[in-house]
Design a protein around this motif. Structure first.
Motif, PDB file in Angstrom:
ATOM      1  N   SER A 266      46.631 -19.436  67.905  1.00  0.00           N
ATOM      2  CA  SER A 266      46.338 -20.319  69.071  1.00  0.00           C
ATOM      3  C   SER A 266      45.918 -21.553  68.391  1.00  0.00           C
ATOM      4  O   SER A 266      44.967 -21.763  67.452  1.00  0.00           O
ATOM      5  CB  SER A 266      45.237 -19.889  69.859  1.00  0.00           C
ATOM      6  N   PHE A 268      44.812 -25.780  69.025  1.00  0.00           N
ATOM      7  CA  PHE A 268      44.447 -26.994  69.722  1.00  0.00           C
ATOM      8  C   PHE A 268      44.634 -28.088  68.956  1.00  0.00           C
ATOM      9  O   PHE A 268      44.082 -28.617  67.910  1.00  0.00           O
ATOM     10  CB  PHE A 268      43.054 -26.979  70.322  1.00  0.00           C
ATOM     11  N   TRP A 286      46.592 -27.241  73.830  1.00  0.00           N
ATOM     12  CA  TRP A 286      46.657 -25.842  73.367  1.00  0.00           C
ATOM     13  C   TRP A 286      48.138 -25.292  73.072  1.00  0.00           C
ATOM     14  O   TRP A 286      48.792 -25.486  74.259  1.00  0.00           O
ATOM     15  CB  TRP A 286      45.835 -24.736  74.334  1.00  0.00           C
ATOM     16  N   THR A 287      48.196 -24.701  72.167  1.00  0.00           N
ATOM     17  CA  THR A 287      49.762 -24.140  72.039  1.00  0.00           C
ATOM     18  C   THR A 287      49.638 -22.809  71.372  1.00  0.00           C
ATOM     19  O   THR A 287      48.577 -22.301  70.742  1.00  0.00           O
ATOM     20  CB  THR A 287      50.656 -25.193  71.191  1.00  0.00           C
ATOM     21  N   ARG A 288      50.648 -21.920  71.597  1.00  0.00           N
ATOM     22  CA  ARG A 288      50.874 -20.666  71.097  1.00  0.00           C
ATOM     23  C   ARG A 288      52.089 -20.588  69.873  1.00  0.00           C
ATOM     24  O   ARG A 288      52.857 -19.844  70.138  1.00  0.00           O
ATOM     25  CB  ARG A 288      50.955 -19.518  71.894  1.00  0.00           C
TER      26      ARG A 288
END
Ligand code: NAD
Length: 348
Positions: A266, A268, A286-288
């Motif tokens: 995860s 940010f 936020w990205t995964r």
């Protein structure tokens, strides 16, 4: 056979990730690429330091120094190139879908029966590590008797200009993306007895993608002989990156597999990062981010397996032969017919 000599037809998106994977597989030697676009084939040849580059895919298949033709061109050309390659005695990897018309699909089957080469239908979901682990859990009875499954691949629209025309693609999001869950569920349960399909109308009557002739939303229910029902979906109306999800419901539990956003990372980031997941519009906030899509989407396992079959005589994985590709296309064709005729279509 110590080495398998490979020619890739199509030097853009799929051709690129196939090439990146082939580089990592011992015994795979990509000797040539073909692309109608001189710019694309020259850039590809230089980037990967390949011996030869051709224009049309039908030129590449004449090359005697190629054992395996890896077909990564737009959908409508899969049949033409596969048939010509098989007639020349080559083995073939055919990217999804198997064909764009039933007529072409039958012709591929006829050519395949007469060919000395192997045919590999490239449904990568069969090789996704998370789905392979899920299958072990299902087979061990971990969630009891199965009765309902859901499978979808959705994003914000194909990058390929060929995907916008029915003539080149064979339809819209259903054939382009729904093909994965259909091929995978066919591998698990065989041919459904009947199917019911629903699609947006295409073109300016689509939900969002007015410049796609085919549907930007397609859904179907597959009714299997054992009573299992499966809901499949492909759409181009999804923002935020490509989402691939499988869910299985059983009498003693359930499984949910988040294939594309199930990353252990995860992040940010205020200014954004280099890459998060396929088709994500941006990467700030936020990205995964995927750790390695060639691994998590099954491409590495898939191509390594096909090479293992040719080189080491491994038994070919269920769901990857020509009949499976043909059946998957037959289901898609029936889903389109069901949508057009507003009725459930029998496949028995
Ligand atoms: N398994 C997957 O997850 C997956 C992902 C992406 C694409 N694909 C499949 O791969 C195929 C290619 O898709 P893409 O996204 O790479 O498309 P693309 O439009 O990015 O690239 C296609 C390339 O083929 C070339 N081409 C067209 N006609 C040709 C011919 N006769 N001979 C040689 N080259 C020719 C074009 O010039 C173009 O460079 C499609 O069938 C698609 O369904 C599969």
């Amino acid at each position: 056979m110590n080495k398998v000599r490979i020619g890739i037809v199509g030097a853009k998106f799929a051709g690129g990730f196939h090439m990146d994977v082939w580089k990592t597989i011992p015994g795979a030697e990509v000797t040539a690429v073909a692309d109608l676009s001189e710019e694309a084939r020259t850039a590809f040849r230089k980037k990967y330091n390949l011996a030869k580059a051709y224009g049309d895919g039908t030129e590449l298949i004449q090359d005697p120094d190629i054992d395996l033709v890896d077909i990564c061109v737009p959908n409508f050309l899969h049949a033409k190139i596969a048939i010509a390659a098989m007639q020349g005695g080559k083995s073939v990897i055919c990217e999804k879908p198997f064909a764009t018309t039933m007529d072409d699909a039958h012709k591929v089957m006829e050519a395949q029966v007469k060919s000395n080469g192997r045919f590999f239908y490239a449904e990568d979901w069969i090789f996704i590590p998370a789905l392979q682990r899920m299958e072990k859990i299902l087979n061990s009875g971990g969630i009891g008797d199965l009765f309902f499954l859901k499978g979808k691949e959705v994003h914000n629209g194909s990058h390929s200009p060929f995907a916008k025309k029915i003539e080149y693609c064979g339809g819209g999001a259903l054939i382009h993306l729904g093909v994965h869950s259909i091929g995978y569920f066919h591998k698990l349960f065989g041919m459904p007895e009947k199917v019911t399909g629903f699609c947006s109308p295409g073109g300016d009557r689509n939900f969002i993608q007015k410049d796609f002739e085919g549907e930007d939303w397609g859904m179907g229910v597959l009714h299997f002989k054992n009573g299992v029902k499966a809901l499949i979906e492909g759409n181009y109306i999804t923002t935020g990156g490509m989402e691939d999800i499988v869910e299985v419901y059983g009498s003693e539990g359930r499984v949910r597999v988040d294939i594309t956003f199930g990353s252990p990372l995860s992040v940010f980031s205020k200014k954004g990062i280099d890459y998060a997941v396929e088709k994500a519009e941006f990467t700030h906030g936020w990205t995964r981010p995927a750790v390695d899509e060639n691994e998590s989407l099954g491409y590495r396992n898939e191509l390594a397996h096909f090479l293992g079959v040719l080189k080491d005589g491994q038994e070919q994985m269920q769901g990857t032969d020509a009949q499976s590709g043909f059946n998957t296309f037959r289901i898609i064709d029936a889903l389109y017919r069901s949508n057009r005729e507003e009725r459930t279509i029998s496949l028995i």
